[in-house]
Enzyme design. Structure first.
Site, mmCIF file in Angstrom:
data_model
loop_
_atom_site.group_PDB
_atom_site.id
_atom_site.type_symbol
_atom_site.label_atom_id
_atom_site.label_comp_id
_atom_site.label_asym_id
_atom_site.label_seq_id
_atom_site.Cartn_x
_atom_site.Cartn_y
_atom_site.Cartn_z
ATOM 1 N N CYS A 116 0.836 -1.208 0.000
ATOM 2 C CA CYS A 116 0.000 0.000 0.000
ATOM 3 C C CYS A 116 0.866 1.252 0.000
ATOM 4 O O CYS A 116 1.402 1.637 1.045
ATOM 5 C CB CYS A 116 -0.924 -0.012 1.225
ATOM 6 S SG CYS A 116 -1.926 1.465 1.345
ATOM 7 N N CYS A 124 -0.506 4.072 2.189
ATOM 8 C CA CYS A 124 -0.279 3.909 3.635
ATOM 9 C C CYS A 124 1.185 4.150 4.007
ATOM 10 O O CYS A 124 1.478 4.767 5.026
ATOM 11 C CB CYS A 124 -0.639 2.500 4.096
ATOM 12 S SG CYS A 124 -2.091 1.803 3.344
ATOM 13 N N ASP A 125 2.100 3.646 3.199
ATOM 14 C CA ASP A 125 3.498 3.567 3.633
ATOM 15 C C ASP A 125 4.464 4.465 2.864
ATOM 16 O O ASP A 125 5.630 4.581 3.246
ATOM 17 C CB ASP A 125 3.984 2.111 3.516
ATOM 18 C CG ASP A 125 3.158 1.168 4.380
ATOM 19 O OD1 ASP A 125 2.686 1.618 5.443
ATOM 20 O OD2 ASP A 125 2.985 0.002 3.996
#
Ligand code: NAP
Length: 339
Positions: A148, A151-152
């Site tokens: 992701c 997200c990261d």
């Protein structure tokens, strides 16, 4: 509300039977919620553990009609939820651990300890990222291996990252990662991308992105608890190699979330629920929408359409059931053809 269950030969007066339970909270699920709520069925939607599904991991959605200025995945999910709730969808944050579909009303059990009965089900459990299944991948997930970028990506500011895959997801996420990383190398197992032309043009025009063609990873290499590189294999020459990197973003497709359905409903060879053009599975009263049944289109727009169709068919099914009684739960022999 009472139900006469005739399909399995039993006649039982049931209390607290839901008209429809929707399992899954992606675009297909919330759309099914909206339409069944507006049909006054007071749907219960059980979200699962990944609220919003894959779309909630998407930074920017440019191709969902009606939003020319684009919007974020989480924003779209919140709007869909609010619209479904406005008309009476009840959203419960719970994970379904079991469904029973060989008796009617159907039974839905959750990891939160609830047991529900329902006259109809709409299954929209979606799909989850496919893994590379190579040594080191699991060990370093969350320590340099990610699925992701939204997200990261932030954790890779000024760093070197690899993106694995050649589809729309890989290209879109590689472009997104250039906001943070100093260099993004896209590793693809062939010499042509699967991604759409517009995304490809943007990719090739981005100075931070380099392509590594005809290459697969064979191992994730780490030191002191984080990724330091990968071992590679040239798919044409068979030559082994090594690339140093700080992070690996894997986008090699998805697998349908079918654990609940295995052995209970007809699945195709890739594990998608088989439905007909009316979104009916092989069990009357059980419908499906979104990536659990669709391995072809897999767009927010198509999931929304499938959720709408499943909801309309569930509504019709309930009307017919009221008038004519529950059909046999024997697997329906008609041809199942959605593809
Ligand atoms: P995808 O289209 O299935 O692409 C997966 C990619 O991973 C392919 O390039 C495939 O290579 C590669 N791959 C598969 N297994 C691999 C392995 N073990 N090792 C190395 N590479 C591997 O999946 P996706 O990109 O997640 O897209 C899924 C669907 O969502 C598609 O229909 C796509 O159009 C849609 N989507 C659309 C958008 C958008 O419209 N903006 C954005 C994201 C996704 P091969 O090409 O050789 O098969």
């Amino acid at each position: 509300m009472t139900t006469n269950a005739t399909g399995n030969g039993a006649h039982a007066a049931e209390t607290n039977v839901e008209e429809v339970i929707i399992i899954g909270s992606g675009p297909a699920g919330f759309t099914a919620g909206l339409y069944t709520a507006r049909a006054n069925l007071k749907p219960l939607l059980l979200t699962g553990n990944e609220y919003g599904g894959q779309v909630s991991l998407t930074y920017d959605i440019e191709n969902y009609p009606g939003f020319p200025e684009s919007l974020s995945g989480p924003d779209l999910v919140e709007r869909m939820k609010a619209q479904a709730e406005k008309f009476g969808t009840r959203v419960e944050f719970d994970y379904v651990s079991e469904i029973v579909v060989d008796q009617h009303p159907f039974i839905v059990r959750t990891s939160g300890g609830q047991e529900y009965k329902a006259k109809s089900l709409i299954l929209s459990t979606g799909a989850s990222p496919r893994y590379l299944q190579i040594p080191g991948e699991k060990e370093f997930t969350g320590k340099g291996v990610s699925y992701c970028a939204t997200c990261d990506g932030f954790f890779f500011r000024g760093k070197d990252v690899l993106v694995i895959g050649g589809g729309d997801s890989a290209v879109e996420e590689a472009l997104f990662l250039t906001k943070f990383a100093s260099r993004v190398r896209v590793i693809h197992r062939r010499d042509k991308l699967r991604a759409g032309k517009l995304l490809q043009e943007r990719l090739f025009a981005n100075a931070k992105i380099e392509m590594v063609w005809n290459t697969v990873l064979t191992e994730v290499v780490g030191a002191d608890g984080s990724v330091v590189g990968v071992k590679t294999l040239d798919t044409v020459t068979g030559a082994e190699g090594y690339l140093e990197t700080d992070g690996i973003f894997v986008f090699v497709g998805h697998l349908p979330n079918n654990t609940l359905m295995q052995g209970k409903l007809a699945l195709d060879e890739d594990g998608h629920l088989i439905v007909d053009k009316k979104m009916r599975t092989n069990i009357p009263g059980v419908f499906a929408a979104g990536e659990i049944m669709d391995k072809v289109y897999k767009q927010v727009a198509t999931s929304v359409g499938q959720g709408c169709s499943a909801a309309m068919q569930a509504t019709r099914f309930l009307e017919e059931m009221e008038a004519e009684g529950m059909p046999s739960l024997e697997a329906d022999p008609r041809e199942l053809v959605y593809a």
